[in-house]
Design a protein around this motif. Structure first.
Motif, PDB file in Angstrom:
ATOM      1  N   ALA A   1       0.734  -1.099   0.165  1.00 56.15           N
ATOM      2  CA  ALA A   1       0.067   0.072   0.183  1.00 56.15           C
ATOM      3  C   ALA A   1       0.686   1.204   0.133  1.00 56.15           C
ATOM      4  O   ALA A   1       0.747   2.169   1.001  1.00 56.15           O
ATOM      5  N   THR A   2       1.815   1.417  -0.819  1.00 58.92           N
ATOM      6  CA  THR A   2       2.657   2.419  -1.048  1.00 58.92           C
ATOM      7  C   THR A   2       2.691   2.817  -2.565  1.00 58.92           C
ATOM      8  O   THR A   2       2.436   1.979  -3.388  1.00 58.92           O
ATOM      9  N   ALA A   3       3.352   4.077  -2.954  1.00 62.86           N
ATOM     10  CA  ALA A   3       3.547   4.542  -4.292  1.00 62.86           C
ATOM     11  C   ALA A   3       4.999   4.054  -4.738  1.00 62.86           C
ATOM     12  O   ALA A   3       5.166   4.358  -5.672  1.00 62.86           O
ATOM     13  N   LYS A   4       5.533   3.712  -3.627  1.00 63.44           N
ATOM     14  CA  LYS A   4       7.090   3.616  -4.098  1.00 63.44           C
ATOM     15  C   LYS A   4       7.790   2.363  -3.548  1.00 63.44           C
ATOM     16  O   LYS A   4       7.800   2.194  -2.229  1.00 63.44           O
ATOM     17  N   LEU A   5       8.190   1.330  -4.150  1.00 64.76           N
ATOM     18  CA  LEU A   5       8.726  -0.101  -3.596  1.00 64.76           C
ATOM     19  C   LEU A   5      10.013  -0.496  -3.987  1.00 64.76           C
ATOM     20  O   LEU A   5      10.340  -0.216  -5.232  1.00 64.76           O
ATOM     21  N   HIS A   6      10.672  -1.017  -3.193  1.00 60.65           N
ATOM     22  CA  HIS A   6      11.941  -1.638  -3.586  1.00 60.65           C
ATOM     23  C   HIS A   6      11.944  -2.979  -3.624  1.00 60.65           C
ATOM     24  O   HIS A   6      11.179  -3.837  -2.634  1.00 60.65           O
ATOM     25  N   ALA A   7      12.453  -3.793  -4.376  1.00 56.88           N
ATOM     26  CA  ALA A   7      12.346  -5.281  -4.615  1.00 56.88           C
ATOM     27  C   ALA A   7      13.736  -5.858  -5.134  1.00 56.88           C
ATOM     28  O   ALA A   7      14.603  -5.048  -5.686  1.00 56.88           O
TER      29      ALA A   7
ATOM     30  N   ASP B   1       8.316  10.953   5.656  1.00 55.56           N
ATOM     31  CA  ASP B   1       7.242  10.060   5.715  1.00 55.56           C
ATOM     32  C   ASP B   1       7.168   9.396   7.085  1.00 55.56           C
ATOM     33  O   ASP B   1       8.314   8.721   7.410  1.00 55.56           O
ATOM     34  N   SER B   2       6.069   9.533   7.854  1.00 55.20           N
ATOM     35  CA  SER B   2       6.181   8.971   9.231  1.00 55.20           C
ATOM     36  C   SER B   2       5.434   7.459   9.030  1.00 55.20           C
ATOM     37  O   SER B   2       5.252   6.778  10.226  1.00 55.20           O
ATOM     38  N   THR B   3       5.171   7.011   8.046  1.00 53.93           N
ATOM     39  CA  THR B   3       4.739   5.550   7.948  1.00 53.93           C
ATOM     40  C   THR B   3       5.681   4.704   8.428  1.00 53.93           C
ATOM     41  O   THR B   3       6.729   4.523   7.831  1.00 53.93           O
ATOM     42  N   PRO B   4       5.386   3.573   9.195  1.00 50.49           N
ATOM     43  CA  PRO B   4       6.428   2.608   9.706  1.00 50.49           C
ATOM     44  C   PRO B   4       6.865   1.881   8.459  1.00 50.49           C
ATOM     45  O   PRO B   4       6.306   1.479   7.591  1.00 50.49           O
ATOM     46  N   PRO B   5       8.262   1.764   8.410  1.00 50.10           N
ATOM     47  CA  PRO B   5       8.957   0.882   7.340  1.00 50.10           C
ATOM     48  C   PRO B   5       8.611  -0.692   7.607  1.00 50.10           C
ATOM     49  O   PRO B   5       8.318  -1.007   8.687  1.00 50.10           O
TER      50      PRO B   5
END
Length: 352
Positions: free
Chosen positions: A249-255, A287-291
């Protein structure tokens, strides 16, 4: 021990004598350096010879046999854990524990008496009969035990539920039995967590854990531990799904994908599986969203796995140049964010 040479009086030497002295010292230093190199080579040769003699002393065949037994134990554990997980998932609500035949069901031993007992009494929440309001009197009690583990030692938590009966109408009142992580299982949540951490984080196979617990006077069969692992896997499934939903549920993802050795069934050898890693971390963007990190396993590296994992993701994907990620960008719903570190590596390699 070689005696130290006395340095001659340099003031009394002419130029030719000084040059001869320097040449002699240079030749002496060169000889000593060559001798040191020869000794270092001899030391390395002796180390190799000693290692060879040690292998001959203990024998390779016995070590090979032990490794084969360990591989078979690991394979058996994985099969039993997977079986317990499948049986738990297909069991109906009225049958929370799969029925085992007498030949496959492990014998349950009574909990050792030498373990310290911690008694917890669960009294009813009412002081009078819920039907007629009469006085309650003690009729008896139900006692069950759960094996729990605390750091450095085991303990047994004894749950006592007194039975009270109404003096007027004989209504029996008793507290509900406390819930357990695995229905009718002996393991408490602390012990289950310890078994899982020891197996997957500390790389302790279940048969080795069984041996460790036996040294403490607690007999836990490997098959019992495998059942606990399978049951815990079923219990943790909702948590894994929640982590997956949060990460995607994010706009940027690392894979990325990580190769992991996996025991191949049937031949006792290992093959290379893949652990797909998806990271959500927007802290650099304030961003304060927990990683969080979501791990997904697959037995191979086919591109269909990231396609399945990211089927609901929309946004930017930062990954390396693995071809399995390329097809994700075709529809435009997932946009590629190239990895600068990989690009710098490639530029440096091409420039060379």
């Amino acid at each position: 021990m070689v005696a130290a040479r006395t340095l001659p009086d340099l003031d009394q030497l002419d130029g030719e004598a000084l040059r001869a002295l320097i040449v002699a010292q240079h030749e002496e230093i060169a000889a000593q350096r060559e001798q040191l190199l020869s000794r270092e080579s001899e030391i390395e040769h002796l180390k190799l010879l000693l290692a060879k003699l040690r292998r001959m002393q203990f024998g390779r065949k016995s070590e090979k046999l032990e490794r084969q037994i360990e591989q078979l134990e690991l394979k058996l554990e994985e099969l039993e854990s997977a079986k317990a997980n499948r049986e738990d998932m297909v069991a109906s609500p009225s049958e929370s524990i799969p029925k085992l035949t007498a030949s496959t069901k492990p014998a349950r031993h009574s909990l050792p008496e030498h373990l310290r007992r911690e008694v917890k009494v669960h009294e009813p929440q009412v002081d009078a009969c819920p039907d007629c309001g009469g006085r309650l009197r003690k009729l008896g009690e139900d006692v069950s035990e759960v094996l729990e583990r605390v750091p450095e030692h085991f303990k047994v938590i004894r749950h006592v539920r007194p039975k009270l009966s109404c003096a007027s109408c004989e209504r029996i009142v008793q507290a509900a039995a406390p819930s357990r992580p695995i229905e009718r299982g002996l393991a408490g949540p602390g012990l289950l967590a310890h078994v899982l951490v020891a197996k997957y984080c500390d790389h302790q196979p279940l048969y080795r854990q069984s041996e460790i617990y036996a040294r403490e006077g607690v007999e836990l069969e490997r098959s019992t531990l495998a059942d606990w692992v399978g049951g815990a896997s079923r219990l943790l499934t909702p948590l894994v799904e929640a982590v997956s939903r949060h990460v995607l549920a994010t706009a940027k993802l690392h894979a990325d994908d990580i190769p992991v050795p996996v025991l191949a069934p049937g031949n006792g050898k290992t093959k290379i599986g893949r652990l797909w890693t998806y990271v959500r971390d927007d802290r650099p963007a304030a961003d304060s969203t927990p990683p969080a990190v979501w791990f997904a396993y697959s037995p191979d590296r086919r591109g269909e796995h990231p396609r399945q994992h990211l089927r609901s993701f929309r946004g930017f994907l930062q990954a390396d140049g693995y071809a399995g990620f390329h097809h994700l960008y075709d529809g435009g719903e997932i946009q590629e964010a190239a990895c600068w570190a990989r690009m710098c590596d490639a530029s440096f390699t091409n420039s060379r």
